[in-house]
Design an enzyme around this catalytic site. Structure first.
Site, PDB file in Angstrom:
ATOM      1  N   THR A   1      37.101  38.865  43.473  1.00 43.69           N
ATOM      2  CA  THR A   1      37.110  37.436  43.807  1.00 43.69           C
ATOM      3  C   THR A   1      36.362  37.144  45.096  1.00 43.69           C
ATOM      4  O   THR A   1      35.964  36.001  45.353  1.00 43.69           O
ATOM      5  CB  THR A   1      38.567  36.935  43.903  1.00 43.69           C
ATOM      6  OG1 THR A   1      38.570  35.518  44.016  1.00 43.69           O
ATOM      7  CG2 THR A   1      39.288  37.528  45.103  1.00 43.69           C
ATOM      8  N   LYS A   2      36.156  38.153  45.928  1.00 41.34           N
ATOM      9  CA  LYS A   2      35.515  37.948  47.227  1.00 41.34           C
ATOM     10  C   LYS A   2      34.035  37.600  47.123  1.00 41.34           C
ATOM     11  O   LYS A   2      33.433  37.133  48.092  1.00 41.34           O
ATOM     12  CB  LYS A   2      35.703  39.186  48.105  1.00 41.34           C
ATOM     13  CG  LYS A   2      37.153  39.496  48.443  1.00 41.34           C
ATOM     14  CD  LYS A   2      37.814  38.374  49.235  1.00 41.34           C
ATOM     15  CE  LYS A   2      39.217  38.776  49.705  1.00 41.34           C
ATOM     16  NZ  LYS A   2      39.845  37.727  50.526  1.00 41.34           N
ATOM     17  N   ASP A   3      33.435  37.813  45.948  1.00 43.26           N
ATOM     18  CA  ASP A   3      32.054  37.362  45.753  1.00 43.26           C
ATOM     19  C   ASP A   3      31.927  35.879  46.049  1.00 43.26           C
ATOM     20  O   ASP A   3      30.912  35.408  46.577  1.00 43.26           O
ATOM     21  CB  ASP A   3      31.618  37.603  44.307  1.00 43.26           C
ATOM     22  CG  ASP A   3      31.276  39.051  44.019  1.00 43.26           C
ATOM     23  OD1 ASP A   3      31.442  39.904  44.909  1.00 43.26           O
ATOM     24  OD2 ASP A   3      30.841  39.329  42.878  1.00 43.26           O
TER      25      ASP A   3
END
Length: 364
Positions: free
Chosen positions: A65-67
């Site tokens: 999710t950090k993208d």
């Protein structure tokens, strides 16, 4: 497909030939970020009331999710003129944000320096180095204001290096904004507004806060449930608005919980926190893989464990439509929760969780 030259409309014919010659491809890997799928959980939730769906963030190109925040924060810095060609991006990370920042930096031409907690798996650290980042591994079990902590190391490097930008995800409003603009709208659209509960682990707090803010604007009745770790201060702070250092002690789950209060967490949009244990979360990650065919990370196990505990407290009923964030991919935990040796070394195989016989047979 072939179009005959007998077309009376030459312009239409030329257009169709042009379309036939085009290659349908993305310009770069960053265009794949977001629009991750919802996948129904069919087996691991069979004894729990309600309908459960995982927002599987490992479908992002950086497998987490950090993208979303890496791309959003960096492009906002570019738009505001804070980031310039040749600059260096510096960040504090448990691994996933660092990987995403390194990936974005490669495409956009920036250098990348990452301060990483020693609690991060060897797999994560090796992946960061493989993406061209310079990595500083800092001791995990020190206070946030200790000069050796990964917070302070990243801050010091930034102060000493001209032409550097410190992302500072724990105290960056853009962390929340990224999920408000992407994850929240995606979930609302994918559920046609029929979501009743949103469940997410809370570390920096950006994912749960930004997504919850958007969802509650659409329907204030949606319940937002945060997963915290034993050894973290977040749950008690949410309930009392007091920071209690006595809550802090070492734990193993990466990317979940905190020994400080991140301003990237909006506690007002979270209805309830529940704490989970290291051992149960590790086994739950392995169970997800074996029952749902989804190879997920440690925090996904923590989120699923939290759901089971919330169900025991009567949080869900037959009409509940529960969306849970599975933040990253299991490949980042091969030396941890998916290693029998590591699980054994942590004392995670006990009378309740008897070690399976290895399904490997060597032919001599």
């Amino acid at each position: 497909m072939h179009f005959s030259k007998t077309y009376k409309n030459k312009t239409l014919y030329n257009l169709l030939v042009f379309m036939e010659q085009q290659i349908n491809a993305f310009n770069n890997v960053l265009e794949l970020i977001g629009n991750t799928p919802l996948i129904k959980l069919n087996h691991i939730t069979k004894n729990i009331k309600g309908n459960f769906y995982a927002k599987v963030e490992s479908f992002n190109p950086g497998h987490s999710t950090k993208d979303r925040i890496a791309l959003y924060i960096i492009e906002e810095a570019e738009r505001k003129g804070i980031l310039k060609p040749g600059d260096t991006i510096i960040e504090t990370t448990s691994g996933n944000t660092g990987f995403s920042i390194a990936m974005v930096s490669i495409i956009k031409g920036y250098e990348c320096i990452l301060a990483v907690s020693s609690k991060s798996s060897k797999d994560k650290i090796d992946m960061l180095r493989s993406m061209g980042a310079k990595v500083y591994v800092c001791p995990a079990h020190v206070s946030a204001d200790d000069p050796r902590s990964y917070y302070q190391v990243a801050k010091r490097i930034h102060e000493e290096m001209s032409g550097s930008v410190y992302i500072n995800q724990y105290f960056n409003q853009l962390n929340i904004d990224a999920h408000y603009k992407t994850t929240g709208p995606e979930i609302w659209k994918q559920t046609n507004g029929n979501i009743t509960h949103f469940v997410a682990c809370s570390g920096t707090g950006g994912t749960i806060s930004g997504t919850a803010k958007y969802l509650k604007e659409q329907n204030p009745k949606i319940r937002v449930l945060g997963i915290d770790a034993y050894g973290s201060v977040l749950k008690k702070y949410h309930e009392t608005r007091e920071f209690d250092s006595d809550e802090i002690y070492p734990y193993r789950i990466e990317g979940l919980g905190k020994n400080l209060i991140p301003t990237a967490t909006d506690f007002d949009v979270i209805d309830k926190f529940i704490k989970v244990k290291d051992e149960e979360s590790a086994h739950k990650a392995r169970e997800i893989s074996k029952t749902e065919g989804l190879f997920v990370g440690y925090t996904s196990g923590a989120a699923m464990q939290g759901i089971e505990q919330l169900a025991e407290e009567g949080e869900f009923d037959e009409n509940s439509n529960v969306i849970v964030i599975f933040p990253d991919h299991g490949s980042r935990y091969m030396s941890k929760v998916y290693s029998d040796d590591w699980m054994r070394s942590q004392g995670f195989f006990d009378s309740k969780n008897i070690e399976e016989a290895q399904k490997i047979e060597y032919i001599k």
